[in-house]
Design an enzyme around this catalytic site. Sequence first.
Site, PDB file in Angstrom:
ATOM      1  N   GLY A  45       0.829  -1.196   0.000  1.00 38.71           N
ATOM      2  CA  GLY A  45       0.000   0.000   0.000  1.00 38.71           C
ATOM      3  C   GLY A  45       0.858   1.238   0.000  1.00 38.71           C
ATOM      4  N   GLN A  50       3.020  10.027   1.231  1.00 39.70           N
ATOM      5  CA  GLN A  50       4.308   9.333   1.351  1.00 39.70           C
ATOM      6  C   GLN A  50       5.274   9.714   0.235  1.00 39.70           C
ATOM      7  OE1 GLN A  50       2.368   5.269   2.062  1.00 39.70           O
ATOM      8  NE2 GLN A  50       4.293   5.110   3.179  1.00 39.70           N
ATOM      9  N   CYS A  92       5.789  -0.254   7.381  1.00 37.83           N
ATOM     10  CA  CYS A  92       5.420   0.860   6.516  1.00 37.83           C
ATOM     11  C   CYS A  92       6.634   1.249   5.681  1.00 37.83           C
ATOM     12  CB  CYS A  92       4.982   2.034   7.384  1.00 37.83           C
ATOM     13  SG  CYS A  92       4.585   3.514   6.452  1.00 37.83           S
ATOM     14  N   LEU A  93       6.406   1.539   4.406  1.00 37.66           N
ATOM     15  CA  LEU A  93       7.518   1.940   3.538  1.00 37.66           C
ATOM     16  C   LEU A  93       8.171   3.231   4.034  1.00 37.66           C
ATOM     17  CD1 LEU A  93       5.927   1.206   0.037  1.00 37.66           C
ATOM     18  CD2 LEU A  93       7.641  -0.161   1.240  1.00 37.66           C
ATOM     19  N   HIS A 134      -4.510   1.588   7.588  1.00 39.62           N
ATOM     20  CA  HIS A 134      -3.140   2.105   7.608  1.00 39.62           C
ATOM     21  C   HIS A 134      -2.964   3.237   6.589  1.00 39.62           C
ATOM     22  CE1 HIS A 134       1.387   1.287   7.844  1.00 39.62           C
ATOM     23  NE2 HIS A 134       1.268   2.084   6.812  1.00 39.62           N
ATOM     24  N   GLU A 135      -3.457   3.015   5.362  1.00 44.30           N
ATOM     25  CA  GLU A 135      -3.264   4.021   4.303  1.00 44.30           C
ATOM     26  C   GLU A 135      -4.122   5.259   4.543  1.00 44.30           C
ATOM     27  OE1 GLU A 135      -0.711   3.605   2.611  1.00 44.30           O
ATOM     28  OE2 GLU A 135      -0.480   1.476   3.027  1.00 44.30           O
ATOM     29  N   HIS A 138      -2.503   7.569   6.881  1.00 40.07           N
ATOM     30  CA  HIS A 138      -1.470   8.414   6.258  1.00 40.07           C
ATOM     31  C   HIS A 138      -2.065   9.732   5.761  1.00 40.07           C
ATOM     32  CE1 HIS A 138       2.293   6.218   6.151  1.00 40.07           C
ATOM     33  NE2 HIS A 138       1.736   5.120   5.664  1.00 40.07           N
TER      34      HIS A 138
HETATM   35 NI    NI Z   1       2.538   3.181   5.587  1.00 41.10          NI
END
Ligand code: NI
Length: 171
Positions: A45, A50, A92-93, A134-135, A138
């Site tokens: 995701g 991000q 998370c990235l 989660h997304e 963000h």
């Molecule tokens: Ni994330």
Amino acid sequence: MIRTILTYPNPELKKKSSPVTIITEATRELARDMVETMYNAPGIGLAAPQIGVHQRIIVIDVSGRDEQPDLIIAINPVIIHSEGETYEEEGCLSVPKYAANVRRHTHVVVKGLDLEGNEQTWRADELLAIAFQHEIDHLDGILFVDHLSPLKRDLFQRKYKRMTESASEAP
Ligand code: NI
């Protein structure tokens, strides 16, 4: 085009994103870049903030390596129903090399728009439900580590600071 993924503690990740008011070719290009960046990472995701774009757009694909791709692109996603509780490990990235258990709902119903501007409803369970939560977090400037208890968050901050400092000292 693959974009650079911002990482903690970049302050851009803490900003709230604005709703997309009109879907243009630029929106579609942004979504394409997000998909490419997510698959390249690889991740399951990615949210627009991000990559430093504060628009409410998320992309998700939780299919496994040997499964058919199952791509979701959601614009202005809103959770309209949630139930159940789970406590799974997340990463998370934007917080590389760190994982922690987070309390989430096991089932969510999400409303939003697709890239054509059509209203969509997604019913998600388990991993997909977690990914949506989660997304969408963000988009509100919330990272999964913000859900940790104050004690655990403090430990994370100290450990992460040491880790990133030693990484930058490496030859
Ligand atoms: Ni994330």
